[in-house]
Motif scaffolding. Structure first.
Motif, PDB file in Angstrom:
ATOM      1  N   ALA A   1      -2.658  -3.509   6.201  1.00 52.58           N
ATOM      2  CA  ALA A   1      -4.051  -3.099   5.997  1.00 52.58           C
ATOM      3  C   ALA A   1      -4.379  -2.931   4.520  1.00 52.58           C
ATOM      4  O   ALA A   1      -5.538  -3.126   4.104  1.00 52.58           O
ATOM      5  N   LEU A   2      -3.384  -2.579   3.719  1.00 54.70           N
ATOM      6  CA  LEU A   2      -3.601  -2.386   2.283  1.00 54.70           C
ATOM      7  C   LEU A   2      -3.351  -3.657   1.480  1.00 54.70           C
ATOM      8  O   LEU A   2      -3.295  -3.617   0.250  1.00 54.70           O
ATOM      9  N   GLY A   3      -3.169  -4.774   2.188  1.00 56.17           N
ATOM     10  CA  GLY A   3      -3.078  -6.050   1.503  1.00 56.17           C
ATOM     11  C   GLY A   3      -1.697  -6.506   1.110  1.00 56.17           C
ATOM     12  O   GLY A   3      -1.553  -7.477   0.352  1.00 56.17           O
ATOM     13  N   ALA A   4      -0.647  -5.865   1.612  1.00 55.12           N
ATOM     14  CA  ALA A   4       0.711  -6.290   1.285  1.00 55.12           C
ATOM     15  C   ALA A   4       1.002  -7.630   1.955  1.00 55.12           C
ATOM     16  O   ALA A   4       0.579  -7.864   3.087  1.00 55.12           O
ATOM     17  N   PRO A   5       1.727  -8.525   1.281  1.00 53.34           N
ATOM     18  CA  PRO A   5       2.106  -9.796   1.924  1.00 53.34           C
ATOM     19  C   PRO A   5       3.068  -9.537   3.075  1.00 53.34           C
ATOM     20  O   PRO A   5       3.692  -8.471   3.151  1.00 53.34           O
ATOM     21  N   PRO A   6       3.202 -10.488   3.996  1.00 57.19           N
ATOM     22  CA  PRO A   6       4.009 -10.271   5.204  1.00 57.19           C
ATOM     23  C   PRO A   6       5.433  -9.788   4.942  1.00 57.19           C
ATOM     24  O   PRO A   6       5.898  -8.856   5.588  1.00 57.19           O
ATOM     25  N   TYR A   7       6.137 -10.430   3.990  1.00 55.40           N
ATOM     26  CA  TYR A   7       7.526 -10.025   3.749  1.00 55.40           C
ATOM     27  C   TYR A   7       7.600  -8.601   3.214  1.00 55.40           C
ATOM     28  O   TYR A   7       8.494  -7.823   3.575  1.00 55.40           O
ATOM     29  N   ALA A   8       6.630  -8.223   2.360  1.00 58.40           N
ATOM     30  CA  ALA A   8       6.614  -6.861   1.821  1.00 58.40           C
ATOM     31  C   ALA A   8       6.282  -5.855   2.920  1.00 58.40           C
ATOM     32  O   ALA A   8       6.842  -4.754   2.960  1.00 58.40           O
ATOM     33  N   ALA A   9       5.374  -6.225   3.823  1.00 60.30           N
ATOM     34  CA  ALA A   9       5.016  -5.334   4.924  1.00 60.30           C
ATOM     35  C   ALA A   9       6.224  -5.061   5.812  1.00 60.30           C
ATOM     36  O   ALA A   9       6.425  -3.937   6.278  1.00 60.30           O
ATOM     37  N   CYS A  10       7.043  -6.090   6.055  1.00 58.87           N
ATOM     38  CA  CYS A  10       8.269  -5.895   6.842  1.00 58.87           C
ATOM     39  C   CYS A  10       9.197  -4.895   6.168  1.00 58.87           C
ATOM     40  O   CYS A  10       9.739  -3.987   6.809  1.00 58.87           O
ATOM     41  N   LEU A  11       9.386  -5.063   4.871  1.00 54.17           N
ATOM     42  CA  LEU A  11      10.291  -4.177   4.139  1.00 54.17           C
ATOM     43  C   LEU A  11       9.747  -2.752   4.070  1.00 54.17           C
ATOM     44  O   LEU A  11      10.498  -1.785   4.210  1.00 54.17           O
ATOM     45  N   VAL A  12       8.437  -2.629   3.867  1.00 55.79           N
ATOM     46  CA  VAL A  12       7.827  -1.297   3.815  1.00 55.79           C
ATOM     47  C   VAL A  12       7.926  -0.621   5.177  1.00 55.79           C
ATOM     48  O   VAL A  12       8.239   0.572   5.272  1.00 55.79           O
ATOM     49  N   GLY A  13       7.673  -1.379   6.243  1.00 59.29           N
ATOM     50  CA  GLY A  13       7.782  -0.814   7.581  1.00 59.29           C
ATOM     51  C   GLY A  13       9.190  -0.341   7.881  1.00 59.29           C
ATOM     52  O   GLY A  13       9.388   0.764   8.403  1.00 59.29           O
ATOM     53  N   MET A  14      10.179  -1.167   7.556  1.00 66.14           N
ATOM     54  CA  MET A  14      11.574  -0.770   7.764  1.00 66.14           C
ATOM     55  C   MET A  14      11.910   0.478   6.965  1.00 66.14           C
ATOM     56  O   MET A  14      12.537   1.416   7.483  1.00 66.14           O
ATOM     57  N   THR A  15      11.475   0.513   5.707  1.00 69.31           N
ATOM     58  CA  THR A  15      11.759   1.662   4.847  1.00 69.31           C
ATOM     59  C   THR A  15      11.118   2.933   5.383  1.00 69.31           C
ATOM     60  O   THR A  15      11.695   4.022   5.276  1.00 69.31           O
ATOM     61  N   THR A  16       9.932   2.801   5.964  1.00 66.98           N
ATOM     62  CA  THR A  16       9.269   3.968   6.550  1.00 66.98           C
ATOM     63  C   THR A  16      10.144   4.605   7.624  1.00 66.98           C
ATOM     64  O   THR A  16      10.213   5.827   7.741  1.00 66.98           O
ATOM     65  N   GLY A  17      10.820   3.754   8.411  1.00 66.32           N
ATOM     66  CA  GLY A  17      11.643   4.271   9.494  1.00 66.32           C
ATOM     67  C   GLY A  17      12.997   4.791   9.062  1.00 66.32           C
ATOM     68  O   GLY A  17      13.474   5.795   9.591  1.00 66.32           O
ATOM     69  N   ILE A  18      13.623   4.134   8.080  1.00 70.99           N
ATOM     70  CA  ILE A  18      15.005   4.490   7.738  1.00 70.99           C
ATOM     71  C   ILE A  18      15.126   5.279   6.438  1.00 70.99           C
ATOM     72  O   ILE A  18      16.198   5.816   6.136  1.00 70.99           O
ATOM     73  N   GLY A  19      14.032   5.368   5.673  1.00 76.31           N
ATOM     74  CA  GLY A  19      14.114   5.992   4.350  1.00 76.31           C
ATOM     75  C   GLY A  19      14.540   7.447   4.379  1.00 76.31           C
ATOM     76  O   GLY A  19      15.353   7.892   3.558  1.00 76.31           O
ATOM     77  N   GLY A  20      13.997   8.206   5.329  1.00 75.55           N
ATOM     78  CA  GLY A  20      14.336   9.628   5.401  1.00 75.55           C
ATOM     79  C   GLY A  20      15.805   9.861   5.696  1.00 75.55           C
ATOM     80  O   GLY A  20      16.447  10.725   5.093  1.00 75.55           O
ATOM     81  N   GLY A  21      16.348   9.078   6.635  1.00 75.04           N
ATOM     82  CA  GLY A  21      17.768   9.213   6.961  1.00 75.04           C
ATOM     83  C   GLY A  21      18.663   8.839   5.797  1.00 75.04           C
ATOM     84  O   GLY A  21      19.712   9.456   5.577  1.00 75.04           O
ATOM     85  N   ALA A  22      18.253   7.810   5.040  1.00 75.34           N
ATOM     86  CA  ALA A  22      19.035   7.408   3.876  1.00 75.34           C
ATOM     87  C   ALA A  22      19.028   8.515   2.814  1.00 75.34           C
ATOM     88  O   ALA A  22      20.074   8.823   2.220  1.00 75.34           O
TER      89      ALA A  22
END
Length: 203
Positions: free
Chosen positions: A110-131
């Motif tokens: 929604a904020l205009g990130a390209p597809p590959y960046a959106a995948c990485l941001v989405g993954m980071t949203t889920g695993i970042g806290g645990g890391a």
């Protein structure tokens, strides 16, 4: 309203896992609370920083902070009982992962990130806290050394990105992405699957 309730459930599940890790590491009540907050809100905060969202959502929505902190205190007080509910916590954690990853991916798109960046941001949203939790405990992050966790998150994010590229309805796509994540995560727990590890080097 339903989405907010689901987000709070996911935050509580992540906070409980962080607090239990802190209890096992023999941290005091402040340390347990900090780990609960970091584990549950860290991924979303990283997402917002990467996407230029200021201030991060977790800092302006007080229920997020309150649920994470209260969960940490409850685990500190009743950790023997909570530890016995490990399967329930893992189940809620899987649902929280699915929700956070798909929400993070959708936000990035929604904020205009390209597809590959959106995948990485989405993954980071889920695993970042645990890391972040594992780093604070001076451990190699769990998602980098065993268990199908980050891979499941990335697969779900990919589903959301593909659905967006095909102009499919957002809600069904998000549900499908979450279902992929939860399904892979629970199947990996049931079957004791781990990501491949390189063989040890001799000498």
């Amino acid at each position: 309203m339903l989405l907010t309730a689901l987000e709070l459930v996911g935050i509580a599940a992540f906070a409980a896992s962080g607090a239990l890790a802190a209890v096992r590491a023999r941290l005091d009540v402040f340390g347990v609370t900090v780990l609960a907050l970091t584990t549950s809100l860290g991924g979303g905060t990283i997402r917002d920083v990467l996407l230029g969202v200021h201030p991060p959502v977790a800092l302006v929505r007080w229920p997020y902070l309150a649920v994470a902190a209260v969960t940490g205190l409850v685990v500190f007080r009743f950790h023997p009982t909570v530890a016995k509910l490990r399967r329930s916590v893992l189940l809620l954690d899987a649902f929280g992962l699915g929700l956070f990853v798909t929400a993070g991916t959708t936000t990035a798109l929604a904020l205009g990130a390209p597809p590959y960046a959106a995948c990485l941001v989405g993954m980071t949203t889920g695993i970042g806290g645990g890391a972040l939790r594992d780093v604070l405990l001076r451990e190699i992050p769990l998602v980098l050394r065993r268990e199908i966790y980050a891979v499941a998150a990335l697969a779900g994010a990919f589903v959301v990105v593909v659905g967006d590229q095909l102009d499919l309805p957002a809600v069904p796509v998000s549900l499908a992405g979450s279902a992929v994540i939860v399904g892979l995560r629970l199947l990996a727990l049931w079957r004791h699957w781990n990501a491949p590890v390189a063989p040890r080097l001799d000498g």
